[in-house]
Write an enzyme that holds these catalytic residues in place. Structure first.
Site, short mmCIF file in Angstrom:
data_model
loop_
_atom_site.label_atom_id
_atom_site.label_comp_id
_atom_site.label_asym_id
_atom_site.label_seq_id
_atom_site.Cartn_x
_atom_site.Cartn_y
_atom_site.Cartn_z
N SER A 76 30.68 36.98 38.53
CA SER A 76 30.79 37.63 39.99
C SER A 76 30.13 38.96 40.07
O SER A 76 30.05 39.56 40.83
CB SER A 76 32.13 37.56 40.47
N THR A 126 33.77 41.23 42.97
CA THR A 126 33.32 42.55 43.04
C THR A 126 34.24 43.40 42.40
O THR A 126 35.50 43.62 42.38
CB THR A 126 33.13 42.94 44.50
N THR A 182 28.37 43.87 42.52
CA THR A 182 28.69 42.49 42.60
C THR A 182 27.32 41.65 42.76
O THR A 182 26.26 42.41 42.91
CB THR A 182 29.14 42.45 44.02
N ARG A 212 20.89 37.15 51.54
CA ARG A 212 22.09 37.54 52.20
C ARG A 212 22.54 38.86 51.48
O ARG A 212 22.65 38.75 50.20
CB ARG A 212 23.10 36.43 51.78
N VAL A 213 22.95 39.87 52.01
CA VAL A 213 23.58 40.93 51.47
C VAL A 213 24.98 41.06 52.03
O VAL A 213 25.09 40.97 53.16
CB VAL A 213 22.69 42.13 51.98
N THR A 233 36.88 44.38 48.45
CA THR A 233 36.58 43.13 47.96
C THR A 233 36.90 41.76 48.77
O THR A 233 37.50 41.93 49.58
CB THR A 233 37.17 42.82 46.47
N GLY A 234 35.87 40.58 48.43
CA GLY A 234 36.34 39.61 49.72
C GLY A 234 35.14 39.38 50.28
O GLY A 234 33.79 39.88 49.94
N VAL A 235 35.25 38.67 51.51
CA VAL A 235 34.22 38.16 52.31
C VAL A 235 33.56 39.43 52.91
O VAL A 235 34.20 40.07 53.93
CB VAL A 235 34.58 37.29 53.53
N GLY A 236 32.56 39.82 52.45
CA GLY A 236 31.45 40.98 52.90
C GLY A 236 31.46 40.95 54.10
O GLY A 236 31.37 42.00 55.01
C1 SD4 Z 1 30.17 40.21 49.03
N1 SD4 Z 1 32.24 41.49 48.85
O1 SD4 Z 1 29.32 39.95 48.51
C2 SD4 Z 1 31.29 40.85 48.03
C3 SD4 Z 1 32.07 39.55 47.20
C4 SD4 Z 1 33.31 40.05 46.69
O2 SD4 Z 1 35.35 39.19 46.05
O3 SD4 Z 1 33.98 41.19 46.79
N2 SD4 Z 1 34.12 39.15 46.56
O4 SD4 Z 1 30.71 39.69 50.14
#
Ligand code: SD4
Length: 342
Positions: free
Chosen positions: A86, A202, A220, A230-231, A253-256
């Site tokens: 990741s 991330t 990440t 996609r960013v 961290t998570g769904v950006g």
């Molecule tokens: C993203 N925030 O690309 C990053 C991925 C991530 O835990 O943090 N995953 O959306």
């Protein structure tokens, strides 16, 4: 609907400290005391892999080095880790099989640099720092970022590892429709990744050096199987990372997409400016996401991690399972299970 009763219940639960079982890690780590919380220098970072990353950053901090150098060195550890799918070199590819990396960095003067959707360069954090220090710009993307990295001496190389390629092929076989996924603690994610393992996530890192200066880094490979181009939030200053040397720093961290919509890390720092503790600031930022989209929030993860100028830290996530690592003079390998809404 946003569930206030649940929120009160969740907010009453503080972070709990995990005793890490590996022998090199301290067993039976006691809950961090107030005195320890304010200790500087200090480095904190997201997820379990933050432990190794912090230890690398600590080598700089303990010598009186600069927080900026510490965070860059620290996050290069997961970027280079071939078992980490990741972040960095071994990151899972996008829907079309391209490994595209995102990263940003921010120093104590408010300088920042970032790269997004960059291919063929194993250490995006180094390129982000070069953008910050060697150009008048903040963000380079795609082939332009790769070209800049090569011009500045970094090696262009194929990043897709055999494991990542195989995982991508398995995903292609199973999935007719586009559904990128994120985070192991989310069931959907587990179903969509081979073995449902090793996808945290991330790395966001924040450090305060012995002079009291704060810097941060975030890196990440983003969502596995994302659309090409996609960013996420991670390379976006204010979303995936923000540092204000007078106040503190935050990372996510998570769904950006949800973090970007709420300019999450900037929000956390601004809340700390208003007097919120790091944990309360993270909680408020998570609550904004939940309030806006309660149905979406049930199935996604977003976590924030923050530190204030005093060296107090805190975190908060939508879902259970968000861990962060702490390293200071009294403990090099503390893993904390961050509090969450659910
Ligand atoms: C993203 N925030 O690309 C990053 C991925 C991530 O835990 O943090 N995953 O959306």
């Amino acid at each position: 609907m946003y569930n206030r009763r649940k929120f009160i219940k969740a907010s009453a639960i503080g972070a709990s400290v995990i005793a890490v079982s590996k022998p090199t890690f301290a067993d039976n780590v006691l809950p961090t005391t107030h005195a320890e919380i304010g200790l500087r220098p200090i480095v904190i970072s997201t997820w379990d892999f933050g432990i190794a990353a912090n230890q690398e950053a600590w080598k700089t901090l303990v010598k009186g080095g600069r927080a900026l150098d510490a965070v860059e060195a620290g996050v290069k550890i997961p970027e280079a880790d071939l078992h980490n799918h990741s972040v960095g070199r071994a990151g899972y590819p996008d829907r079309d099989g391209h490994v595209t990396l995102d990263a940003c960095i921010m120093d104590e003067f408010g300088n920042c640099g970032a790269v997004a959707g960059m291919e063929d360069i194993a250490h995006p954090i180094m390129v982000a720092r070069m953008v910050m220090e060697r150009t008048p710009h903040v963000l380079l993307v795609g082939e332009g970022a790769t070209q800049f990295a090569v011009e500045n001496g970094l090696k262009r190389e194929k990043l897709l590892t055999p494991e990542s390629e195989q995982a991508w092929h398995e995903w292609l076989k199973k999935n007719g429709k586009y559904k990128p996924v994120i985070n192991t603690e989310n069931k959907l994610y587990q179903q969509n990744l081979p073995g449902g393992k090793n996808n945290h996530d991330t790395i966001g890192m924040l450090a305060i050096d012995s002079k009291g200066n704060i810097s941060g880094a975030c890196t990440t490979s983003g969502m596995a199987w994302k659309l090409h181009g996609r960013v996420g939030d991670s390379p976006i200053i204010g979303a995936g990372l923000y540092v204000d040397n007078e106040i503190g720093g935050a990372t996510s961290t998570g769904v950006g997409e949800e973090v970007i919509r709420n300019v999450g890390s900037f929000l956390v720092v601004e809340l700390m400016r208003q007097g919120y503790t790091p944990q309360d600031a993270c909680k408020e930022a998570v609550n904004r996401i939940i309030k806006r989209k309660p149905q979406t929030a049930k199935d996604i993860q977003v976590g924030f991690l923050a530190i204030n100028k005093k060296g107090e830290y805190g975190a908060y996530a939508i879902q259970k399972g968000f861990t962060f690592a702490v390293c200071n003079a009294t403990q090099q390998n503390l893993l904390v299970n961050g509090p969450s809404f659910y």
